[in-house]
Each structure stands twice: as structure tokens, then as C-alpha cells.
Design a protein around this motif. Sequence first.
Motif, PDB file in Angstrom:
ATOM      1  N   ALA A 244      43.601  43.057  32.631  1.00 38.51           N
ATOM      2  CA  ALA A 244      42.659  41.991  32.982  1.00 38.51           C
ATOM      3  C   ALA A 244      42.960  41.437  34.366  1.00 38.51           C
ATOM      4  O   ALA A 244      42.041  41.122  35.134  1.00 38.51           O
ATOM      5  CB  ALA A 244      42.712  40.889  31.935  1.00 38.51           C
ATOM      6  N   LEU A 245      44.247  41.306  34.704  1.00 38.77           N
ATOM      7  CA  LEU A 245      44.600  40.866  36.056  1.00 38.77           C
ATOM      8  C   LEU A 245      44.098  41.854  37.099  1.00 38.77           C
ATOM      9  O   LEU A 245      43.593  41.467  38.159  1.00 38.77           O
ATOM     10  CB  LEU A 245      46.112  40.699  36.173  1.00 38.77           C
ATOM     11  N   SER A 246      44.221  43.129  36.805  1.00 37.92           N
ATOM     12  CA  SER A 246      43.731  44.141  37.733  1.00 37.92           C
ATOM     13  C   SER A 246      42.215  44.050  37.890  1.00 37.92           C
ATOM     14  O   SER A 246      41.682  44.262  38.987  1.00 37.92           O
ATOM     15  CB  SER A 246      44.115  45.541  37.242  1.00 37.92           C
ATOM     16  N   MET A 247      41.514  43.724  36.788  1.00 36.78           N
ATOM     17  CA  MET A 247      40.060  43.557  36.867  1.00 36.78           C
ATOM     18  C   MET A 247      39.703  42.393  37.785  1.00 36.78           C
ATOM     19  O   MET A 247      38.754  42.475  38.573  1.00 36.78           O
ATOM     20  CB  MET A 247      39.492  43.325  35.470  1.00 36.78           C
ATOM     21  N   MET A 248      40.436  41.281  37.683  1.00 40.72           N
ATOM     22  CA  MET A 248      40.196  40.137  38.565  1.00 40.72           C
ATOM     23  C   MET A 248      40.390  40.534  40.026  1.00 40.72           C
ATOM     24  O   MET A 248      39.556  40.233  40.891  1.00 40.72           O
ATOM     25  CB  MET A 248      41.145  38.994  38.217  1.00 40.72           C
ATOM     26  N   ALA A 249      41.500  41.201  40.296  1.00 38.29           N
ATOM     27  CA  ALA A 249      41.791  41.605  41.672  1.00 38.29           C
ATOM     28  C   ALA A 249      40.766  42.611  42.171  1.00 38.29           C
ATOM     29  O   ALA A 249      40.313  42.546  43.320  1.00 38.29           O
ATOM     30  CB  ALA A 249      43.195  42.202  41.754  1.00 38.29           C
ATOM     31  N   GLY A 256      34.512  41.048  47.990  1.00 39.34           N
ATOM     32  CA  GLY A 256      34.905  40.136  49.063  1.00 39.34           C
ATOM     33  C   GLY A 256      34.980  38.695  48.625  1.00 39.34           C
ATOM     34  O   GLY A 256      35.200  37.801  49.452  1.00 39.34           O
ATOM     35  N   ALA A 257      34.786  38.423  47.315  1.00 39.92           N
ATOM     36  CA  ALA A 257      34.869  37.047  46.814  1.00 39.92           C
ATOM     37  C   ALA A 257      36.322  36.590  46.792  1.00 39.92           C
ATOM     38  O   ALA A 257      37.235  37.386  46.559  1.00 39.92           O
ATOM     39  CB  ALA A 257      34.272  36.958  45.411  1.00 39.92           C
ATOM     40  N   ARG A 258      36.531  35.318  47.039  1.00 35.16           N
ATOM     41  CA  ARG A 258      37.859  34.719  46.917  1.00 35.16           C
ATOM     42  C   ARG A 258      38.033  34.275  45.469  1.00 35.16           C
ATOM     43  O   ARG A 258      37.279  33.426  44.978  1.00 35.16           O
ATOM     44  CB  ARG A 258      37.990  33.534  47.869  1.00 35.16           C
ATOM     45  N   VAL A 259      38.995  34.854  44.753  1.00 40.02           N
ATOM     46  CA  VAL A 259      39.224  34.539  43.342  1.00 40.02           C
ATOM     47  C   VAL A 259      40.489  33.700  43.229  1.00 40.02           C
ATOM     48  O   VAL A 259      41.568  34.135  43.637  1.00 40.02           O
ATOM     49  CB  VAL A 259      39.341  35.816  42.496  1.00 40.02           C
ATOM     50  N   VAL A 260      40.335  32.500  42.681  1.00 47.56           N
ATOM     51  CA  VAL A 260      41.443  31.552  42.561  1.00 47.56           C
ATOM     52  C   VAL A 260      41.756  31.344  41.090  1.00 47.56           C
ATOM     53  O   VAL A 260      40.862  31.065  40.282  1.00 47.56           O
ATOM     54  CB  VAL A 260      41.086  30.197  43.219  1.00 47.56           C
ATOM     55  N   LEU A 279      48.410  42.558  44.008  1.00 48.40           N
ATOM     56  CA  LEU A 279      47.326  41.669  43.593  1.00 48.40           C
ATOM     57  C   LEU A 279      47.085  40.492  44.529  1.00 48.40           C
ATOM     58  O   LEU A 279      45.953  40.063  44.716  1.00 48.40           O
ATOM     59  CB  LEU A 279      47.603  41.118  42.184  1.00 48.40           C
ATOM     60  N   LEU A 280      48.129  39.945  45.111  1.00 47.12           N
ATOM     61  CA  LEU A 280      47.974  38.694  45.852  1.00 47.12           C
ATOM     62  C   LEU A 280      47.058  38.766  47.065  1.00 47.12           C
ATOM     63  O   LEU A 280      46.530  37.726  47.472  1.00 47.12           O
ATOM     64  CB  LEU A 280      49.346  38.148  46.255  1.00 47.12           C
ATOM     65  N   PRO A 281      46.850  39.917  47.680  1.00 50.40           N
ATOM     66  CA  PRO A 281      45.861  39.921  48.761  1.00 50.40           C
ATOM     67  C   PRO A 281      44.480  39.473  48.299  1.00 50.40           C
ATOM     68  O   PRO A 281      43.665  39.050  49.112  1.00 50.40           O
ATOM     69  CB  PRO A 281      45.855  41.383  49.217  1.00 50.40           C
ATOM     70  N   TRP A 282      44.189  39.597  46.990  1.00 49.58           N
ATOM     71  CA  TRP A 282      42.861  39.240  46.501  1.00 49.58           C
ATOM     72  C   TRP A 282      42.874  38.098  45.494  1.00 49.58           C
ATOM     73  O   TRP A 282      41.834  37.507  45.222  1.00 49.58           O
ATOM     74  CB  TRP A 282      42.215  40.475  45.865  1.00 49.58           C
ATOM     75  N   LEU A 283      44.012  37.766  44.919  1.00 48.29           N
ATOM     76  CA  LEU A 283      44.108  36.671  43.959  1.00 48.29           C
ATOM     77  C   LEU A 283      44.963  35.560  44.519  1.00 48.29           C
ATOM     78  O   LEU A 283      45.986  35.819  45.163  1.00 48.29           O
ATOM     79  CB  LEU A 283      44.722  37.143  42.634  1.00 48.29           C
ATOM     80  N   GLU A 284      44.550  34.318  44.275  1.00 44.58           N
ATOM     81  CA  GLU A 284      45.318  33.163  44.715  1.00 44.58           C
ATOM     82  C   GLU A 284      45.599  32.257  43.525  1.00 44.58           C
ATOM     83  O   GLU A 284      44.781  32.135  42.613  1.00 44.58           O
ATOM     84  CB  GLU A 284      44.557  32.389  45.790  1.00 44.58           C
ATOM     85  N   ILE A 285      46.732  31.617  43.542  1.00 45.52           N
ATOM     86  CA  ILE A 285      47.086  30.641  42.520  1.00 45.52           C
ATOM     87  C   ILE A 285      46.660  29.259  42.997  1.00 45.52           C
ATOM     88  O   ILE A 285      46.994  28.828  44.101  1.00 45.52           O
ATOM     89  CB  ILE A 285      48.595  30.637  42.228  1.00 45.52           C
TER      90      ILE A 285
END
Length: 291
Positions: A244-249, A256-260, A279-285
Amino acid sequence: MEPWFTRRSVGELLPGDHAWLSYADQEEHDHVIGAFVRDGLAGADKVIYITGDGPRDLPDLRSRYRLEPETYLRSGQLAILPQEETCLTRGVFDPARMTTTLREVLHRAETERFRGVRVTVDMTPAFRRSGGRDAVLECEARVDAAISPSTMAIAICQVDARSCTPEELTALKERHEVLVGADPYFDDGVLSITPTFHPRGLRLSGELDGARHAVFAESLRKVVERGGEVHLNLAGLRFIDLGALSMMAGAAMHTGARVVLDDPATELSDIVELVGSRLLPWLEIGDGEAR
């Protein structure tokens, strides 16, 4: 902490509920109020929509739910009442007249033998009038007295949050015991996925495992494809797998969406950091609270 409030999705509203919705854009308004109207029409309830803008203010039932409002208007199951005829006296918002109208509507629905009655009124036009704040607050108390004892009536009072100060919104909210929100996109008792609007995204609760990847992917697509920043509130998520994390990323990477990721559990934050190079290039905490 607001222990006296009950939060319900629109599909969970019960007879006697005098609910409150402050919306910040048309998307949220149509999502919640559209479902309220649809559920009433589908369930043989009388639906009363009191508005300052006439039929233009009604949510788009055709494209969203494939319902033709004219059919229900002709049958009398749906009624659109202008505020000039229900809430105003010589152009001034009149809580007493609003209460009289509401009681007449409830009595008429009983004699017409509908299963129940649903009433929604947008207080925004009244709030914008001179002296509107105090008049609306008085009206809310009167509406509560009329709706709460009922065994067949449900009401949603709405206001455009952009027309009020935070202090005014708090005062209005405190006149209600039920805060209404959107229905989940998905809820099987293990995982719940609910749209959020401030910020825009999804709230995930429960457990997101491989058996629920497909429904999560579809819900994520609905918000990501619009572009812009997407927030996933994970405060209620007890478990999530790496798939699921990979799907988010992947959704962020391909669109190109910013996913937080807001309010993740410590364990989830540790996982994201552990696989951060991928993952972190595309996911932010983040730490935002979505509603």
C-alpha cells in the motif's frame, strides 16, 4: 476536546438529529448535502430544501446520482422553498417565522404519510445580513427544539465557512450536538476510507492489507487524478503493508501530485524512513488534521 459532540457520516444520521455542516467549497457541500437528499428520496422521505438561491443551489443530483429532481418535485416528495417565503419578514431574517415554517413542514409530512422528513437549510444568506449572526443563533435553538423530539425528522443546517469568522463558526457549531460529514467511500469493518476536504484527501482507519489494495487504489485515484496536493490522514490506521505504501508513492510519482501522510503512527513513520531512499522523493510525513 469536544465530548458533547457526536460525529456522524451523512448516512448514519438518525431521526431527531439536528446536524451541522460548515463547508468550505462546493465539492464538500455537494458531497454531503447531495447524499442527504439522495438518501431521503431513495428512502421515501419528504425532502425539504430551504435556500436563498432557488433550484441553482441544489446539488447536482443528475451527474452524481442519476436522479432527476423534476420527477420528485412534481410528485411532491422534494420541495425547494425560498427563504423569502419561509425565513424572512420584510427582508429581515426572522427566527420565529423559520420555526413556524419548520413545524408546518413536519406536520404536513406526517399527514402525507411519508416515512420521514429531511430538512436542510443554508444559513449563509441569513448570516450575511445585518444582525444575521444573532438571528441565526436564535434560530438554531428554535430548530433544535423542533427537531430533537421528533421520531421522523432529520435536519442539517449548513453555512459556507468562508462567510464566517472562526469565532462565529464555533458559536454556530455549539448550537448542535451532531456534526455531519461525508460517507466513507469504503467500509467493511476492517478498513474505512473516507474523503476529506480540508485538506483534500482521504482518512484511513483500521487495517490496510493486500486484500484491500484494489478498493484503496480506486479511492486514491479519485483524489490524485484531480492534481494538486493530496493528504492521507493515517491517525486511525493500525496496520499498513509495504504494498500500500508503494501504491501511494507510485500514484504520486506518476501523476506529479504531492502526497502527504498526516498523523501516522510512530511505527509507520519508521517504515517510511527505513525505505526512504525509494519512497520519500514522493511521500512526505505531515501532521495535519483533515476533516
